[in-house]
Design a protein around this motif. Structure first.
Motif, PDB file in Angstrom:
ATOM      1  N   LEU A 111     -62.754 -18.202  74.208  1.00 43.21           N
ATOM      2  CA  LEU A 111     -61.674 -17.510  74.934  1.00 43.21           C
ATOM      3  C   LEU A 111     -60.360 -18.249  74.723  1.00 43.21           C
ATOM      4  O   LEU A 111     -59.309 -17.633  74.578  1.00 43.21           O
ATOM      5  N   GLY A 114     -58.617 -17.197  71.993  1.00 45.10           N
ATOM      6  CA  GLY A 114     -58.330 -15.751  72.024  1.00 45.10           C
ATOM      7  C   GLY A 114     -59.410 -14.920  71.353  1.00 45.10           C
ATOM      8  O   GLY A 114     -59.175 -13.817  70.893  1.00 45.10           O
ATOM      9  N   GLY A 116     -62.664 -14.523  72.742  1.00 43.53           N
ATOM     10  CA  GLY A 116     -63.794 -14.362  73.658  1.00 43.53           C
ATOM     11  C   GLY A 116     -64.572 -13.098  73.330  1.00 43.53           C
ATOM     12  O   GLY A 116     -64.001 -12.059  73.015  1.00 43.53           O
ATOM     13  N   LEU A 118     -67.798 -10.726  74.739  1.00 45.78           N
ATOM     14  CA  LEU A 118     -68.865 -10.416  75.696  1.00 45.78           C
ATOM     15  C   LEU A 118     -69.768  -9.373  75.060  1.00 45.78           C
ATOM     16  O   LEU A 118     -69.327  -8.542  74.270  1.00 45.78           O
ATOM     17  N   ALA A 137     -67.334  -0.769  83.037  1.00 43.25           N
ATOM     18  CA  ALA A 137     -67.460  -2.201  82.796  1.00 43.25           C
ATOM     19  C   ALA A 137     -66.272  -2.689  81.982  1.00 43.25           C
ATOM     20  O   ALA A 137     -65.632  -3.695  82.332  1.00 43.25           O
ATOM     21  N   THR A 138     -65.958  -1.965  80.926  1.00 43.43           N
ATOM     22  CA  THR A 138     -64.830  -2.368  80.096  1.00 43.43           C
ATOM     23  C   THR A 138     -63.556  -2.393  80.922  1.00 43.43           C
ATOM     24  O   THR A 138     -62.767  -3.346  80.862  1.00 43.43           O
ATOM     25  N   ILE A 141     -63.454  -5.363  83.387  1.00 40.20           N
ATOM     26  CA  ILE A 141     -63.222  -6.668  82.767  1.00 40.20           C
ATOM     27  C   ILE A 141     -61.789  -6.785  82.281  1.00 40.20           C
ATOM     28  O   ILE A 141     -61.116  -7.783  82.507  1.00 40.20           O
ATOM     29  N   LEU A 145     -59.016  -9.552  83.330  1.00 42.51           N
ATOM     30  CA  LEU A 145     -58.342 -10.423  82.361  1.00 42.51           C
ATOM     31  C   LEU A 145     -56.831 -10.291  82.472  1.00 42.51           C
ATOM     32  O   LEU A 145     -56.085 -11.272  82.413  1.00 42.51           O
TER      33      LEU A 145
END
Lengths: 374, 370, 581
Positions: A111, A114, A116, A118, A137-138, A141, A145
């Motif tokens: 992360l 830059g 990261g 999942l 979910a997207t 998150i 962020l």
């Protein structure tokens, strides 16, 4: 002419009495819509809530916690915290989780660069739910962020990008009840026909009552009309219940004119009752008639009329088949009348089609009562 | 031993008679097996939530390179088909109202200018919400296309999410619906056959004749249940084969487990049907009760919408619904390759329903209040 | 006289997938006069119903011409249907509608004006003795009352032609008498033209013209007197020596087709028809010293002669092997004590007691709705008794183990076999249900098919009524039961088949089978060892046919029919008096 009127009156009285005598008939005719209204309203929903996401935390840093914290805050998702993929996989297999969000061990490190990454694993069996979960979910998150980024005071440099302003006409909130409830009117009208009239002629054949009735001045068309009349009344009561429930229980808008909704529904009701009679007259046998009624009216009306499955998504052949069904024409019309309003080209086209169906079916039912025993 | 042989021979005579009555004439044979075939094909193509060639219309006020590219991308997915190119916003209503377009994409006049200035450029999407399932899917698809376009413009995000879908990698809704049909379609007719079987004999007066034979209630039960179960399994097989070989949805689990599940499920369904039949005096009554039951069974089964979206109280009610667990077993064995250990809990309600309804029906054969 | 029905060269063939084409009417011609009572008689499957349906415009002839009321029926059926009334074999009453509602429906359909209607209904209800029941649903009426209501519905107006298809099948003698009284009155008062098909020869005897049909053709026609003349000089009556049951003598006579055309027990005697060429010595031999004298010929005698002349004459009457069982020992097999059955307030069977011994033929007689069927259903374990004791072979079948039922056979009143299965499939199923299989089952089915003259491939539901009844009998006897329950087994079957049937029953009883039977043919009671007469659930008389006839006093001297009517009417009078007191 007077004679015909008297005969029709006598036959209607007979059918009405028979209908009223059989309590199970009446009970189903009036109770079924109530059951359907409640079930439809409350059981059918495409709106996913509390989808269970197994979160596999292979990296336990604060940054990770922050990144996935968004999940817990979402109305649509409810995370289950686990520590290994094995455990999460078992949850999926047991049907206790719908998705896995895997946070790899090197997540925090990546992360910082830059990069990261999942991993979201979905149970694709229920593709609709899976896609919805992916979206939620997207979304959750990225919001989290964004939030982190904002707090760190490093606003993302404004860059050239396209944003989508979405407007959903007729159903701003994309509430699935709104589109399912008008379909309820169609299903109830279809079922009334299938249930109540599909045994009428077959029963008279089986019990031998037609032979006596044939050798009277009663004409086939009078018998058909008389069989339709009392059930039309039941249908009207059902229709009223549906409309009231739609408007006041489920708050579905009724943007079209009420009288057009009522008239179109009555026309469809007539089609549906006549279809039941045709099935009854063609089979002459209650066993076959009940199977036919189930297969010819209810299932197609549910699956092929555009009730839940949008006809614009199906192959041309299926569209052709769908358009043979009277239910399809009424389904399109009633959804428009409820949610969009009076759209005259469709009102005229659908009602003319239904009227043609009614005429043809009544004629066919009459033909099945031709006074012949061989 | 002798007694066992006699028991079996008598029961076989009844089973044979029931099968003859069901299958004797070609028209009733057709009625039993053609619908399964036809429905599996029709619904296989017709019952889908997936967008294919969904019609959309474009109103492009900007007429620039970006709007052309986005339009091209939307068309290029295979999900959408351009149905019309509009000239003015007055035309939008006509397109949506008539259902000619599921969505209209509108690029404002300053779209191109804002993008080249490095600013955010809004585009508008108007969706027909009459079917919220379709409009939702379409919106998500457009959003994904636009996101991909943005990525190509160089926008970056610190986190990427890689998605993998198990059991149904391309999210085809047919994969979800079709295996459920193996259970649900066959159940409708099986339930009806069982429900009419005793009622028909009562109405036609043959049931008395049956009751004076030395057949025991358990023999009558088996004789009535097995043919109905057989028809159910045959229908399921027809649908299963169509799904496997025509629609080519890959089967992940064991065929034996699938059939064990179907057998348990069909038995429970037949138990319900025979109980209805044993209380009904006429076929009309049996049919009405069956219809009355089929609706809730279908709606509360998770066939069309997931059980998990229902209110708690209705979810509890689904525990007595064999169709829910039948569909559950079939879906999970077929698509997920679930093992008996995975799905054992789904068998329990089915066995419970069968264990309650079958003895009840047998008892009612002789003891229905007259 | 102008003909009201005129048929020439009629032919009608039905196409059946299983058994090929069946020619029901085969080049038939007939002429029916106006204002007359005309009877169509003939054995089962002669085509009577098909012909009636053609008259009514429900079936189109394949060939030939048919005019009814001067109208070509095939071309304008509705024009005929507007003017005639037709009572099918199974009159389609709406069972969920009340008596009055059924009447109203047909009056409305025929457009009977309100003022005429009041008189007419009053008269119909009075004649049918149903004024008390106008509110009762038709489905709750007894079989005879349903027939009478059917007739009343058919007669809500005076039609130009009345068609009655076997109106008295399954109707008790009292109702039958009432029914015919109505028809006769209308013929006399209103000059009604009536065509009636029947298998009761005493009914045909009352008609002006009789047409005898056989296999779709006309065998003979004329007035009852001209037809009767055929039997002139051949009819005799024999009195068996004291102590010998009439049915033993009857059995001996009917088993000798070389000398005897027909024999039936009646009033303790045996009526028989000798062959014109019968050897007197052979006759004397058969009578074994029983005295015989000539008697007046009846239409039934001519009918039997006509039929025996046809192909079926060669048919042997008895072929069934006697079951290997000890003969009757007089021990009670069926014991009924204080049996009561109530449906709500209604008492269907009121404290009934009787015993039936092994090898006995026990006849249960009574008007429709007397409680006979209810008693049967209780004995067979189909219906629990409200109170009282009942035993069949020492057990209550309602609670006994299933195999106990293997010892009984039950033939119900209504056709209760699987209509969509073939004759063979029905026999196979019931044989299998009774645990028969393999060669034994095949042999028994072959025997049954032969004895009852059945076509194994025919679809059961489409058989003529008489043949359905035979199939039901064949099915009930297949497993050679020790105890036979027969609920109106002979309703609607022709006299020839009835003779064969009773010959079989008496043979079975001789072999130790216990038979308990109901019938509306009172002369058939003569075959029974003992009979009981039941009405409104009560036992009015019980004893040997002779005892029961004696009980009826003067009226009973003639025959069982009059004895029955006398006993039932006396019982009703007594009950009415009690109710009034």
């Amino acid at each position: 002419m007077n004679g015909a009127f008297l005969r029709l009156r006598a036959l209607i009285r007979k059918e009405a009495r028979q209908m009223l005598r059989d309590r199970s008939n009446l009970f189903v005719g009036l109770a079924l819509p109530v059951v359907l209204i409640l079930l439809f309203g409350y059981s059918l929903s495409f709106d996913v809530t509390d989808a269970r996401v197994a979160v596999v935390m292979e990296d336990n840093s604060a940054a990770t916690m922050n990144a996935v914290a968004g999940l817990a805050g979402s109305d649509y998702l409810s995370p289950i915290w686990t520590y290994s993929m094995v455990e999460a996989e078992a949850l999926i297999r047991a049907g206790q989780a719908d998705a896995i969000l895997r946070v790899p061990a090197e997540f925090t490190r990546n992360l910082l660069h830059g990069q990261g990454n999942l991993q979201l694993i979905l149970n694709g069996v229920d593709s609709n739910t899976a896609q919805a979960i992916e979206g939620y979910a997207t979304g959750a998150i990225s919001t989290a962020l964004q939030h982190i980024a904002d707090r760190q005071g490093s606003p993302a440099a404004a860059s050239a990008s396209v944003t989508v302003l979405q407007r959903t006409w007729f159903n701003e909130a994309s509430n699935s009840t709104w589109f399912l409830v008008p379909g309820l009117v169609v299903l109830v009208m279809t079922l009334i026909g299938a249930f109540l009239t599909s045994l009428l002629i077959a029963r008279e054949w089986e019990r031998g009552t037609l032979e006596s009735l044939f050798v009277t001045p009663a004409r086939p068309i009078e018998m058909v009309m008389a069989k339709l009349a009392p059930y039309l009344v039941i249908g009207v009561i059902d229709l009223a219940m549906c409309l009231i429930a739609a408007r006041y229980v489920f708050d579905v808008p009724m943007r079209g004119s009420l009288w057009i909704i009522i008239l179109s529904s009555l026309l469809y009701l007539l089609v549906s009752l006549a279809l039941g009679l045709v099935i009854s007259g063609v089979t002459k046998n209650q066993f076959a008639a009940s199977q036919m009624a189930l297969l010819a009216s209810f299932m197609p009306a549910m699956m092929l009329s555009g009730f839940v499955f949008d006809l614009r998504n199906v192959p041309v052949v299926i569209q052709v088949v769908s358009n043979v069904l009277p239910a399809t024409h009424f389904m399109g019309l009633i959804k428009t009348l409820f949610m969009a309003g009076d759209y005259w080209p469709q009102i005229l086209r659908a009602n003319l089609t239904l009227a043609a169906y009614a005429a043809v079916l009544i004629l066919m039912a009459t033909r099945t009562l031709t006074k012949k025993l061989d | 031993m002798q007694a066992v042989l006699l028991y079996v021979a008598q029961t076989l005579a009844l089973i044979r008679k029931e099968l003859l009555a069901l299958l004797k004439d070609p028209s009733s044979r057709t009625l039993l097996f053609a619908p399964a075939l036809l429905q599996a094909l029709l619904f296989g193509y017709g019952a889908t939530y997936d967008l294919t060639h969904a019609p959309f219309a474009v109103l492009d006020h900007s007429r620039g390179a970006a709007s052309t590219e986005i339009t091209a991308r939307i068309e290029g997915t295979g999900v959408f088909r351009r149905a019309a190119t509009l000239e003015s916003s007055a035309q939008i209503a006509g397109q949506i109202d008539s259902g000619k377009a599921l969505l209209v994409v509108i690029f404002p006049a300053d779209f191109e200018r804002r993008l080249s200035a490095g600013a955010e450029a809004p585009m508008q999407v108007i969706l027909d919400g009459r079917n919220s399932a379709t409009s939702g899917t379409a919106a998500a698809q457009v959003a994904a296309i636009v996101a991909a376009y943005n990525q190509s413009l160089g926008a970056t995000s610190p986190v990427t999410i890689t998605r993998r879908a198990w059991f149904n990698p391309n999210f085809e809704s047919r994969w979800n619906l079709m295996p459920a049909m193996i259970a649900s379609l066959s159940m409708l007719q099986t339930l009806m056959i069982a429900a009419l079987s005793v009622a028909r004999e009562r109405e036609q007066g043959t049931f008395d004749q049956l009751l004076v034979t030395p057949l025991t209630p358990s023999q009558i039960l088996i004789g009535k249940a097995l043919p109905a179960i057989l028809v159910g399994i045959m229908q399921s097989t027809i649908i299963f084969l169509i799904i496997l070989f025509w629609f080519r949805i890959p089967m992940a689990g064991s065929v034996w487990l699938l059939y064990f599940g179907l057998l348990t499920f069909t038995t429970a369904a037949v138990g319900i049907g025979l109980s209805i039949s044993a209380v009904s005096l006429t076929m009309q009554q049996a049919m009405l009760y069956t219809f009355m039951l089929i609706m809730p069974l279908m709606l509360l089964s998770g066939l069309l919408t997931p059980v998990r979206n229902m209110p708690q109280i209705l979810q509890l009610a689904t525990y007595v619904n064999p169709m829910r667990f039948g569909i559950d077993i079939v879906r999970r064995v077929y698509l997920e390759g679930a093992t008996l250990a995975d799905i054992a809990p789904s068998f329990l309600p089915l066995i419970g329903v069968a264990a309650a309804t079958l003895p009840l029906a047998a008892w009612l054969f002789r003891n229905r209040l007259s | 006289m102008t003909p009201i029905v005129e048929a020439a060269g009629l032919r009608k063939t039905f196409h059946d997938r299983d058994i090929g084409d069946v020619t029901a009417i085969d080049g038939l011609s007939l002429c029916v006069g106006q204002g007359e009572l005309t009877a169509l008689v003939g054995p089962d499957g002669a085509g009577k119903t098909t012909l009636m349906r053609m008259f009514a415009g429900l079936l189109k002839p394949d060939q030939g011409s048919l005019t009814v009321l001067g109208i070509d029926v095939a071309r304008r059926p509705q024009a005929v249907q507007d003017r005639i009334s037709y009572m099918p074999q199974r009159f389609g009453l709406y069972e969920d509608l009340s008596v009055q509602e059924n009447l109203d429906l047909y009056a409305d359909l025929h457009g009977v004006p309100a003022d005429q209607r009041r008189d007419r209904f009053g008269r119909m209800l009075e004649m049918t003795d149903m004024a008390r029941f106008t509110e009762r649903p038709a489905g709750k009426l007894s079989g005879g009352m349903k027939q009478k209501l059917g007739l009343a519905c058919t007669l809500v107006r005076s039609p130009d032609l009345l068609l009655l298809d076997e109106p008295s099948v399954g109707v008790d003698p009292l109702s039958r008498r009432d029914l015919w009284k109505i028809v006769h009155q209308l013929v006399e008062d209103e000059g009604l033209s009536v065509i009636v098909s029947t298998s009761y020869m005493d009914e045909a005897e009352r008609c002006a013209q009789v047409h005898v049909m056989h296999e779709g053709r006309m065998l003979a026609e004329g007035t009852p007197a001209t037809l009767r003349a055929r039997a002139h000089g051949l009819t005799l009556v024999a009195t068996p020596p004291a102590g010998t049951p009439a049915r033993d003598l009857q059995a001996r006579l009917i088993d000798a087709p070389d000398a005897i055309i027909d024999a039936v027990p009646r009033g303790g005697n045996v009526r028989f028809i000798r062959r014109p060429d019968a050897d007197p010595a052979r006759l004397a031999d058969l009578l074994e010293g029983a005295s015989s004298q000539t008697r007046c010929e009846e239409l039934e005698d001519s009918f039997m002669i006509l039929l025996r002349e046809q192909d079926r004459a060669a048919e042997p009457l008895v072929a069934q092997a006697e079951p290997d069982r000890p003969p009757g020992d007089g021990k009670p097999v069926i014991v009924v004590r204080d049996l009561v059955r109530k449906f709500g307030d209604f008492t269907a069977v009121a404290s009934t007691s009787f015993e039936v011994a092994r090898g006995e033929i026990f006849g249960l007689l009574g008007p429709n709705g007397a409680g006979k069927t209810t008693t049967f259903r209780m004995l067979c374990g189909l219906l629990p008794a409200t109170s009282g004791q009942l035993e069949v072979a020492g057990r209550n079948l309602r609670v006994a183990r299933a195999q106990a039922r293997a010892r009984i056979g039950y033939v119900s009143q209504k056709f209760a076999l699987y209509g969509n299965l073939s004759v063979r499939q029905n026999l196979e199923f019931f044989g299998g249900a009774y645990g028969l299989g393999g060669k034994m089952l095949r042999d028994r089915i072959r025997d049954a098919v032969e004895q009852f003259d059945l076509d194994p491939a025919a679809q059961s539901g489409l058989l003529p009524a008489g043949y359905k009844q035979r199939l039901a009998m064949a099915t009930g006897l297949l497993h050679r039961p020790e105890i036979l329950f027969l609920d109106e087994p002979t309703s609607g079957i022709d006299p020839l088949a009835r003779r064969a049937f009773w010959r079989r029953i008496t043979a079975l009883a001789k072999g130790g089978v216990t038979v308990i039977i109901t019938t509306h043919f009172m002369e058939e009671a003569e075959y029974c060892d003992r009979i009981a007469i039941q009405d409104a659930g009560e036992m009015l008389a019980i004893g040997t046919p002779q005892q029961v006839r004696d009980m009826a006093g003067h009226a009973g001297a003639r025959d069982m029919n009059s004895a029955f009517i006398a006993i039932v009417e006396a019982g009703r009078k007594r009950r009415d008096a009690q109710a009034a007191a």
